[in-house]
Design an enzyme around this catalytic site. Sequence first.
Site, PDB file in Angstrom:
ATOM      1  N   ASP A  20      -3.387  -0.593 -13.024  1.00 34.97           N
ATOM      2  CA  ASP A  20      -2.786  -1.375 -13.271  1.00 34.97           C
ATOM      3  C   ASP A  20      -2.790  -2.960 -12.837  1.00 34.97           C
ATOM      4  OD1 ASP A  20      -2.423   1.217 -11.521  1.00 34.97           O
ATOM      5  OD2 ASP A  20      -1.991   0.313  -9.108  1.00 34.97           O
ATOM      6  N   SER A  32       0.725  -1.068  -0.569  1.00 35.70           N
ATOM      7  CA  SER A  32       0.322   0.046  -0.391  1.00 35.70           C
ATOM      8  C   SER A  32       1.223   1.200  -0.081  1.00 35.70           C
ATOM      9  CB  SER A  32      -0.750  -0.309   1.289  1.00 35.70           C
ATOM     10  OG  SER A  32      -1.969   1.053   0.710  1.00 35.70           O
ATOM     11  N   CYS A  33       1.910   1.480  -1.260  1.00 28.16           N
ATOM     12  CA  CYS A  33       2.752   2.644  -1.447  1.00 28.16           C
ATOM     13  C   CYS A  33       2.606   3.355  -2.472  1.00 28.16           C
ATOM     14  CB  CYS A  33       3.830   2.535  -0.224  1.00 28.16           C
ATOM     15  SG  CYS A  33       5.153   1.733  -1.457  1.00 28.16           S
ATOM     16  N   GLY A  34       1.250   2.836  -3.492  1.00 26.89           N
ATOM     17  CA  GLY A  34       1.626   3.582  -4.688  1.00 26.89           C
ATOM     18  C   GLY A  34       2.590   2.221  -5.756  1.00 26.89           C
ATOM     19  N   ALA A  92      -2.167  -4.699  -7.169  1.00 23.91           N
ATOM     20  CA  ALA A  92      -2.228  -5.222  -8.402  1.00 23.91           C
ATOM     21  C   ALA A  92      -1.757  -6.643  -8.457  1.00 23.91           C
ATOM     22  CB  ALA A  92      -2.662  -4.659  -9.513  1.00 23.91           C
ATOM     23  N   SER A  93      -0.744  -6.953  -7.737  1.00 26.76           N
ATOM     24  CA  SER A  93       0.538  -7.975  -8.111  1.00 26.76           C
ATOM     25  C   SER A  93       0.060  -9.378  -7.423  1.00 26.76           C
ATOM     26  CB  SER A  93       1.646  -7.315  -7.466  1.00 26.76           C
ATOM     27  OG  SER A  93       2.517  -7.993  -7.442  1.00 26.76           O
TER      28      SER A  93
END
Length: 366
Positions: A202, A140-142, A147-148
């Site tokens: 993403d 959770s940092c952009g 998505a991964s």
Amino acid sequence: MKNNDFNGNYDCNSDCNCILEQSPSKIILFGEHAVVDGYPAISMAIDLKTHGTIKKLESKKIKVNLEDLNEEIEINIETEEEIRNFLSLDINTIDKNVKYVVCAIKNTLNYLNENTNPDVNINDLIVPFELTLHSETPVSCGLGSSASAVLTTIKLVSKLLGSELLVRLLPSEDFTSLSNLEMAEIAYSVEKEIQGRASITDTYTVSMGGILEITNNEYDPNNLNNKFVEFIKTCNFLIVYVEERSRKTAELVQEVGNNSKKDEIFSKIGEIILKLKTCNDKVEFGNLMVQNHNLLKELNISTEKIDQVIELGSKYGLGAKLTGAGGGGCAIILLDDDSLHKKELIDNLKKISVKGIFECKMYLES
Ligand SMILES: Nc1ncnc2c1ncn2[C@@H]1O[C@H](COP(=O)(O)OP(=O)(O)OP(=O)(O)O)[C@@H](O)[C@H]1O
Ligand SMILES: C[C@@](O)(CCO)CC(=O)[O-]
Ligand SMILES: [Mg+2]
């Protein structure tokens, strides 16, 4: 995990008998948020990966272990009713971080169920399994950690169920595994279900690899010309994990969606991307990054510390911007070719105690 072969091979070692898979993460070079409203964005898959394993279980359960989140969950699939309840679960009733992965399992099972011969009973299609994930990407940092994680889950579940189906039920039929496009669509369905408003950026970037342009929430591999892609390949980006985010992508997208100035700002971002597509000069590219960042600032999704990093990135590099949904998280800096500047940049970033610095490479799907 004993074996480092993450190429999706069955039977990773004799005692674990599991399948291994991996997926890249991503940076958005231009156009985050605007892309949710149909404007263009340019993104790139990067080689920070989420790794996962899956193995069959004897007990009638699906077990999920998320090492980075320190969360585990068990889903009962003993009876047909339990399976059907899971397949129609409203994912937003789960308020744990495990929900992206649970939704990825649910949507993959639904996809396989809908696309398998109707004579195959659902109890036979869905085998019990245990799935474990671990990511090199900070969560959770952009950088597209959601998505991964989602794509790795889809790869694992479809591969296990596909091979089981082949062995037990359809020995005479060839099982064709899901294509990258099918997996990208399932992954997008997960982000959309959880975020409410979401673009395909993403999920398609981590599924297709390389550099992508998304416009009108569609992916067309011919959108970007080769000259532009080759130029971007000569650009070296430093990724800076500046600080933890106070909000998840889902909340940031909702917030930006309610901003009364968004249309004006998004169309300016669209104009920057138009200029960018004919750009073959790194100084101009860096300036365009800063212009895009300033528009993201107007959307109130930058922070003081990110702005400090953008200043350092403009002083010791060629330009910088936040990347992803913002509200904290990561910034990207375009480096110049002088290694002394890069050293000064990194020293100054360390002085302001950023959380991490990554020199990543573009990831190409093999
Ligand atoms: N390694 C992981 N294992 C399991 N779930 C993960 C993992 N990484 C991310 N997630 C899920 O994704 C959520 C974070 O998604 P979010 O979209 O907010 O961040 P991001 O994808 O890193 O950033 P952005 O969407 O801006 O690129 C986590 O709270 C968790 O639910
Ligand atoms: C903020 C956003 O544009 C990108 C997040 O990486 C959201 C999306 O495209 O769904
Ligand atoms: Mg995300």
